[in-house]
Design an enzyme around this catalytic site. Structure first.
Site, PDB file in Angstrom:
ATOM      1  N   GLU A 187      -5.519  -5.306  10.421  1.00 51.98           N
ATOM      2  CA  GLU A 187      -4.543  -4.245  10.653  1.00 51.98           C
ATOM      3  C   GLU A 187      -4.871  -3.519  11.954  1.00 51.98           C
ATOM      4  O   GLU A 187      -5.723  -2.611  11.973  1.00 51.98           O
ATOM      5  CB  GLU A 187      -4.571  -3.232   9.502  1.00 51.98           C
ATOM      6  CG  GLU A 187      -4.187  -3.820   8.168  1.00 51.98           C
ATOM      7  CD  GLU A 187      -3.554  -2.779   7.249  1.00 51.98           C
ATOM      8  OE1 GLU A 187      -2.485  -3.057   6.723  1.00 51.98           O
ATOM      9  OE2 GLU A 187      -4.122  -1.679   7.110  1.00 51.98           O
ATOM     10  N   ASN A 197       0.870  -1.177   0.000  1.00 48.84           N
ATOM     11  CA  ASN A 197       0.000   0.000   0.000  1.00 48.84           C
ATOM     12  C   ASN A 197       0.909   1.230   0.000  1.00 48.84           C
ATOM     13  O   ASN A 197       1.482   1.573   1.028  1.00 48.84           O
ATOM     14  CB  ASN A 197      -0.888  -0.031   1.258  1.00 48.84           C
ATOM     15  CG  ASN A 197      -1.703   1.235   1.420  1.00 48.84           C
ATOM     16  OD1 ASN A 197      -1.801   2.043   0.496  1.00 48.84           O
ATOM     17  ND2 ASN A 197      -2.277   1.422   2.597  1.00 48.84           N
ATOM     18  N   TRP A 198       1.026   1.838  -1.165  1.00 50.26           N
ATOM     19  CA  TRP A 198       1.953   2.985  -1.271  1.00 50.26           C
ATOM     20  C   TRP A 198       1.378   4.241  -0.640  1.00 50.26           C
ATOM     21  O   TRP A 198       2.067   5.251  -0.518  1.00 50.26           O
ATOM     22  CB  TRP A 198       2.281   3.263  -2.742  1.00 50.26           C
ATOM     23  CG  TRP A 198       3.052   2.175  -3.426  1.00 50.26           C
ATOM     24  CD1 TRP A 198       3.460   0.988  -2.882  1.00 50.26           C
ATOM     25  CD2 TRP A 198       3.525   2.172  -4.786  1.00 50.26           C
ATOM     26  NE1 TRP A 198       4.145   0.249  -3.813  1.00 50.26           N
ATOM     27  CE2 TRP A 198       4.199   0.953  -4.996  1.00 50.26           C
ATOM     28  CE3 TRP A 198       3.433   3.077  -5.842  1.00 50.26           C
ATOM     29  CZ2 TRP A 198       4.786   0.612  -6.212  1.00 50.26           C
ATOM     30  CZ3 TRP A 198       4.005   2.745  -7.057  1.00 50.26           C
ATOM     31  CH2 TRP A 198       4.685   1.525  -7.241  1.00 50.26           C
ATOM     32  N   LYS A 199       0.124   4.226  -0.287  1.00 50.38           N
ATOM     33  CA  LYS A 199      -0.557   5.414   0.257  1.00 50.38           C
ATOM     34  C   LYS A 199      -0.346   6.611  -0.671  1.00 50.38           C
ATOM     35  O   LYS A 199      -0.192   6.419  -1.876  1.00 50.38           O
ATOM     36  CB  LYS A 199      -0.072   5.703   1.686  1.00 50.38           C
ATOM     37  CG  LYS A 199      -0.101   4.456   2.569  1.00 50.38           C
ATOM     38  CD  LYS A 199       0.022   4.772   4.014  1.00 50.38           C
ATOM     39  CE  LYS A 199       0.162   3.471   4.791  1.00 50.38           C
ATOM     40  NZ  LYS A 199      -0.010   3.639   6.210  1.00 50.38           N
ATOM     41  N   SER A 244       3.277  -2.255  10.386  1.00 54.01           N
ATOM     42  CA  SER A 244       4.727  -2.202  10.599  1.00 54.01           C
ATOM     43  C   SER A 244       5.449  -3.514  10.279  1.00 54.01           C
ATOM     44  O   SER A 244       6.412  -3.881  10.960  1.00 54.01           O
ATOM     45  CB  SER A 244       5.040  -1.734  12.033  1.00 54.01           C
ATOM     46  OG  SER A 244       4.526  -0.434  12.233  1.00 54.01           O
ATOM     47  N   GLY A 255       2.115   2.153  10.728  1.00 53.09           N
ATOM     48  CA  GLY A 255       3.036   3.286  10.584  1.00 53.09           C
ATOM     49  C   GLY A 255       3.670   3.728  11.886  1.00 53.09           C
ATOM     50  O   GLY A 255       4.257   4.800  11.966  1.00 53.09           O
ATOM     51  N   HIS A 284      -9.483   0.863   4.798  1.00 55.03           N
ATOM     52  CA  HIS A 284      -8.215   1.093   5.506  1.00 55.03           C
ATOM     53  C   HIS A 284      -8.477   2.019   6.691  1.00 55.03           C
ATOM     54  O   HIS A 284      -9.319   2.920   6.598  1.00 55.03           O
ATOM     55  CB  HIS A 284      -7.193   1.710   4.547  1.00 55.03           C
ATOM     56  CG  HIS A 284      -5.811   1.733   5.125  1.00 55.03           C
ATOM     57  ND1 HIS A 284      -5.410   2.703   6.018  1.00 55.03           N
ATOM     58  CD2 HIS A 284      -4.760   0.901   4.968  1.00 55.03           C
ATOM     59  CE1 HIS A 284      -4.153   2.455   6.381  1.00 55.03           C
ATOM     60  NE2 HIS A 284      -3.741   1.366   5.757  1.00 55.03           N
ATOM     61  N   GLU A 341      -6.960   4.479   7.787  1.00 55.85           N
ATOM     62  CA  GLU A 341      -6.805   5.915   7.475  1.00 55.85           C
ATOM     63  C   GLU A 341      -8.069   6.446   6.800  1.00 55.85           C
ATOM     64  O   GLU A 341      -8.471   7.593   7.028  1.00 55.85           O
ATOM     65  CB  GLU A 341      -5.559   6.128   6.594  1.00 55.85           C
ATOM     66  CG  GLU A 341      -4.281   5.968   7.418  1.00 55.85           C
ATOM     67  CD  GLU A 341      -3.067   5.508   6.640  1.00 55.85           C
ATOM     68  OE1 GLU A 341      -3.075   5.570   5.391  1.00 55.85           O
ATOM     69  OE2 GLU A 341      -2.097   5.066   7.294  1.00 55.85           O
ATOM     70  N   GLY A 366       2.772  -1.215   4.305  1.00 60.23           N
ATOM     71  CA  GLY A 366       2.797   0.216   4.004  1.00 60.23           C
ATOM     72  C   GLY A 366       4.225   0.683   3.739  1.00 60.23           C
ATOM     73  O   GLY A 366       4.781   0.476   2.669  1.00 60.23           O
ATOM     74  N   GLY A 367       4.831   1.294   4.753  1.00 61.97           N
ATOM     75  CA  GLY A 367       6.154   1.915   4.611  1.00 61.97           C
ATOM     76  C   GLY A 367       7.186   1.051   3.900  1.00 61.97           C
ATOM     77  O   GLY A 367       7.897   1.522   2.998  1.00 61.97           O
TER      78      GLY A 367
HETATM   79  C1  PEP Z   1      -0.836   0.042   5.952  1.00 61.40           C
HETATM   80  O1  PEP Z   1      -0.927   1.223   5.727  1.00 61.40           O
HETATM   81  O2  PEP Z   1      -1.683  -0.742   5.499  1.00 61.40           O
HETATM   82  C2  PEP Z   1       0.280  -0.434   6.772  1.00 61.40           C
HETATM   83  C3  PEP Z   1       0.256  -1.637   7.230  1.00 61.40           C
HETATM   84  O3  PEP Z   1       1.302   0.485   7.000  1.00 61.40           O
HETATM   85  P1  PEP Z   1       2.725   0.185   7.683  1.00 61.40           P
HETATM   86  O4  PEP Z   1       3.256  -1.104   7.121  1.00 61.40           O
HETATM   87  O5  PEP Z   1       3.592   1.358   7.321  1.00 61.40           O
HETATM   88  O6  PEP Z   1       2.486   0.071   9.158  1.00 61.40           O
END
Ligand code: PEP
Length: 250
Positions: free
Chosen positions: A167, A10-12, A212, A173, A95, A97, A233-234
């Site tokens: 999640e 997920n590049w956001k 994470s 994040g 998600h 967010e 994500g990251g």
């Molecule tokens: C996400 O945004 O779905 C996610 C899991 O982010 P991160 O891996 O950065 O915690």
């Protein structure tokens, strides 16, 4: 039942024409044919077409959100029909967010799932609790409520056509990962909840963990019996770490 693992990035709201090219070149230059998991990347909508051109046949491309409405006067929105027309096979919905910053409700998320299924796109349905909810021991009731909204709107068969991503909001994040045991416990509970409605679908649905995940902690998480890969994500923004996470899956 054998469930093929998925690792989805997920590049956001990140990337530029230059950086996405670099990232995709970094990924496609690695030994993708040695991976046994499905690999998906979800760029911002603006870059989906370009990423599809760069992706080759080992990486699938998804979106991060979709409108619950059919095409029409909804400024700024993108319909499932449009994503389908350009060849998107997966879309992340619900998600945290989206739920927290943009106020998406369980009902809206369920409508989005329905819109995607109508277009034969696979929703990656995100569920998870906040830290306050976990502290109040509401983790499972919150997740059941999120899942029930989809069950009521779309019926149990929908769960044979979607992917669930657990999640925990407190792990997204933040650098704080759920321990493999904490994650496994919730994944197993999700499967048990679904088994009450359909044992067969409960055994076949893929449940990803997100929060994470990185190249160092992925193997132990993915080794849990009810964890079928990850939503990243990251760490999906760097070719090497995303590739290493993919290698840990399956
Ligand atoms: C996400 O945004 O779905 C996610 C899991 O982010 P991160 O891996 O950065 O915690």
């Amino acid at each position: 039942m054998e469930r093929r693992a998925i690792v989805a990035g997920n590049w956001k709201m990140n990337g530029s024409p230059e950086s996405i090219k670099q990232l995709m070149q970094g990924l496609t230059s690695r030994a993708l044919s040695e991976l046994s998991c499905e690999v998906i990347v979800c760029p911002p909508n603006l870059f989906i077409n370009e990423v599809m051109h760069l992706a080759g046949d080992k990486i699938q491309v998804g979106a991060q959100n979709v409108s619950e409405y059919a095409p029409g006067a909804y400024t700024g929105e993108i319909a499932a029909e449009m994503l389908s027309a350009i060849g998107c096979q997966y879309v992340i919905v619900g998600h945290s967010e989206r739920r927290q910053i943009f106020g998406e409700t369980d009902h809206q998320v369920a409508q989005k799932v329905a819109a995607l299924l109508d277009e034969r796109i696979t929703p990656i349905l995100c569920v998870g609790e906040t830290l306050e909810q976990r502290d109040r021991e509401e983790t499972l009731s919150v997740i059941e409520q999120q899942l029930n909204a989809v069950l009521e709107q779309c019926g149990v068969e929908a769960f044979s056509k979607l992917v669930i991503a657990y999640e925990p909001v407190w792990a997204i994040g933040t650098g704080k990962t759920a321990s493999p045991q904490q994650a496994q416990q919730v994944h197993a509970a999700i499967r048990e909840w679904l088994a009450k409605h359909s044992e067969k679908i409960a055994q076949s649905v893929r449940i990803l963990y997100g929060g994470s995940v990185n190249a160092d902690n992925a193997s132990e998480l993915f080794a849990q019996p009810d964890i079928d890969g990850g939503l990243i994500g990251g760490a999906s923004l760097k070719a090497e770490s995303f590739y290493q996470i993919c290698k840990s899956a399956g």
